[in-house]
Write an enzyme that holds these catalytic residues in place. Structure first.
Site, PDB file in Angstrom:
ATOM      1  N   ARG A 163      -9.965   4.087   9.295  1.00  0.00           N
ATOM      2  CA  ARG A 163      -8.977   2.535   9.026  1.00  0.00           C
ATOM      3  C   ARG A 163     -10.374   1.878  10.163  1.00  0.00           C
ATOM      4  O   ARG A 163     -10.303   0.365   9.482  1.00  0.00           O
ATOM      5  CB  ARG A 163      -7.780   1.810   9.599  1.00  0.00           C
ATOM      6  CG  ARG A 163      -6.766   1.622   9.100  1.00  0.00           C
ATOM      7  CD  ARG A 163      -5.431   1.674  10.413  1.00  0.00           C
ATOM      8  NE  ARG A 163      -4.581   0.650   9.885  1.00  0.00           N
ATOM      9  CZ  ARG A 163      -2.869   1.244   8.726  1.00  0.00           C
ATOM     10  NH1 ARG A 163      -3.589   2.047   8.995  1.00  0.00           N
ATOM     11  NH2 ARG A 163      -2.459   0.536   9.026  1.00  0.00           N
ATOM     12  N   ARG A 183      -2.116  -7.482  12.910  1.00  0.00           N
ATOM     13  CA  ARG A 183      -2.152  -6.269  12.284  1.00  0.00           C
ATOM     14  C   ARG A 183      -4.088  -6.810  10.976  1.00  0.00           C
ATOM     15  O   ARG A 183      -4.686  -5.690  10.667  1.00  0.00           O
ATOM     16  CB  ARG A 183      -0.954  -5.887  11.145  1.00  0.00           C
ATOM     17  CG  ARG A 183      -0.149  -4.755  12.413  1.00  0.00           C
ATOM     18  CD  ARG A 183       0.679  -4.952  12.032  1.00  0.00           C
ATOM     19  NE  ARG A 183       1.279  -4.363  11.214  1.00  0.00           N
ATOM     20  CZ  ARG A 183       1.900  -4.377  10.052  1.00  0.00           C
ATOM     21  NH1 ARG A 183       3.288  -5.378  10.799  1.00  0.00           N
ATOM     22  NH2 ARG A 183       2.473  -4.219   9.095  1.00  0.00           N
ATOM     23  N   ARG A 188      10.278  -8.061   3.510  1.00  0.00           N
ATOM     24  CA  ARG A 188      10.553  -6.632   3.755  1.00  0.00           C
ATOM     25  C   ARG A 188      10.930  -6.433   5.269  1.00  0.00           C
ATOM     26  O   ARG A 188      11.662  -5.485   5.503  1.00  0.00           O
ATOM     27  CB  ARG A 188       9.104  -5.492   4.523  1.00  0.00           C
ATOM     28  CG  ARG A 188       8.872  -4.572   4.560  1.00  0.00           C
ATOM     29  CD  ARG A 188       7.461  -4.011   4.344  1.00  0.00           C
ATOM     30  NE  ARG A 188       6.506  -4.190   5.113  1.00  0.00           N
ATOM     31  CZ  ARG A 188       5.142  -3.541   5.457  1.00  0.00           C
ATOM     32  NH1 ARG A 188       4.809  -3.047   4.520  1.00  0.00           N
ATOM     33  NH2 ARG A 188       4.570  -4.321   6.551  1.00  0.00           N
ATOM     34  N   LYS A 247       0.649  -1.215  -0.042  1.00  0.00           N
ATOM     35  CA  LYS A 247      -0.241  -0.139   0.165  1.00  0.00           C
ATOM     36  C   LYS A 247       0.914   1.298  -0.435  1.00  0.00           C
ATOM     37  O   LYS A 247       0.351   2.059  -0.746  1.00  0.00           O
ATOM     38  CB  LYS A 247      -1.226   0.083   1.043  1.00  0.00           C
ATOM     39  CG  LYS A 247      -1.750   1.114   1.604  1.00  0.00           C
ATOM     40  CD  LYS A 247      -2.978   0.817   2.749  1.00  0.00           C
ATOM     41  CE  LYS A 247      -2.075   0.646   3.747  1.00  0.00           C
ATOM     42  NZ  LYS A 247      -1.253   1.450   4.718  1.00  0.00           N
ATOM     43  N   ARG A 298      11.319  -2.503  10.194  1.00  0.00           N
ATOM     44  CA  ARG A 298       9.885  -2.566  11.125  1.00  0.00           C
ATOM     45  C   ARG A 298      10.287  -2.542  11.647  1.00  0.00           C
ATOM     46  O   ARG A 298       9.676  -4.322  12.045  1.00  0.00           O
ATOM     47  CB  ARG A 298       8.624  -2.258   9.941  1.00  0.00           C
ATOM     48  CG  ARG A 298       9.004  -0.750   8.956  1.00  0.00           C
ATOM     49  CD  ARG A 298       7.573  -0.801   8.336  1.00  0.00           C
ATOM     50  NE  ARG A 298       6.156  -0.624   8.802  1.00  0.00           N
ATOM     51  CZ  ARG A 298       4.808  -1.075   8.889  1.00  0.00           C
ATOM     52  NH1 ARG A 298       5.009  -0.261   7.040  1.00  0.00           N
ATOM     53  NH2 ARG A 298       4.110  -1.763   9.050  1.00  0.00           N
TER      54      ARG A 298
END
Ligand code: ADP
Length: 196
Positions: free
Chosen positions: A89, A145, A128, A14, A134
């Site tokens: 969200r 999540r 990632r 995204k 992260r």
């Protein structure tokens, strides 16, 4: 004058798509996740309030998130358009955004939904995690999540579908092709709306 919103599950790419789309449409991308992360790394007051939620994969409380977006949408660079990434969200955040935009006499033009199967999302997150490190890219936090996305954000997608401004895009596969698909889908949608 394009006001866009992008919605997609964690690992859907995204943020990357938001940057490409924002560049194409000539508007700034406003990512709540990025704003929170930069506040955490700069050790601001907001960063210290948000850090535990980010690390746990939980939503930052609405009063912090809504205030942040409200402030950001008053900046001069977003007056002639923007691409919101990561907000709203939840259903209450949709109402907050409605109010913010209504008070400025504007509205969203289109909402882009990126869709991809859960297994592919987890695979991308693992990649990632190696590339970017992260703090919320661990399997446990990622699943939290993803679960929150399915539970809360589904409703957000339904609201915009009901308003007839949802543009769903297949978000699985090559990132460059997804960008091209998304641009084509949004342009087609905007053209039908303006009758162009
Ligand atoms: P992703 O979509 O991959 O989870 P984001 O960068 O959009 O990543 O968001 C990262 C984190 O920032 C979220 O897990 C949450 O803690 C916080 N956050 C971002 N946007 C919101 C929002 N609209 N409401 C609450 N928390 C948010």
């Amino acid at each position: 004058m394009t006001r866009l919103l992008i919605i997609g599950p964690p690992g859907s790419g995204k943020g990357t798509q938001a940057e490409h789309l924002a560049r194409h449409f000539g508007v700034p991308a406003v990512s709540t996740g990025d704003i929170f992360r930069s506040n955490v790394s700069q050790q601001t007051e907001l960063g210290s309030q948000a850090a535990e939620y980010l690390d746990g994969g939980d939503f930052v409380p609405d009063h912090l998130t809504n205030a942040l977006v409200k402030d950001r949408l008053l900046d001069s660079d977003v007056q002639s358009g923007f691409l919101l990434d990561g907000y709203p969200r939840t259903a209450p955040q949709v109402m907050e955004l409605d109010n913010m935009l209504a008070s400025q006499g504007v509205a969203l033009d289109a909402v882009i939904e990126l869709r991809a199967p859960d297994a592919e999302l987890e695979q991308r997150m693992r990649q990632r995690a190696e590339e970017q490190g992260r703090s919320d890219d661990t399997v446990g936090v990622f699943r939290r999540r993803l679960d929150l996305y399915h539970r809360e954000t589904h409703e957000v997608v339904s609201v915009y579908a009901g308003r007839g401004i949802l543009v769903s895009v297949n978000g699985s596969g090559d990132p460059g092709e997804i960008t091209a698909l998304a641009i084509a889908a949004v342009e087609k949608f905007l053209a039908t709306r303006t009758g162009a």
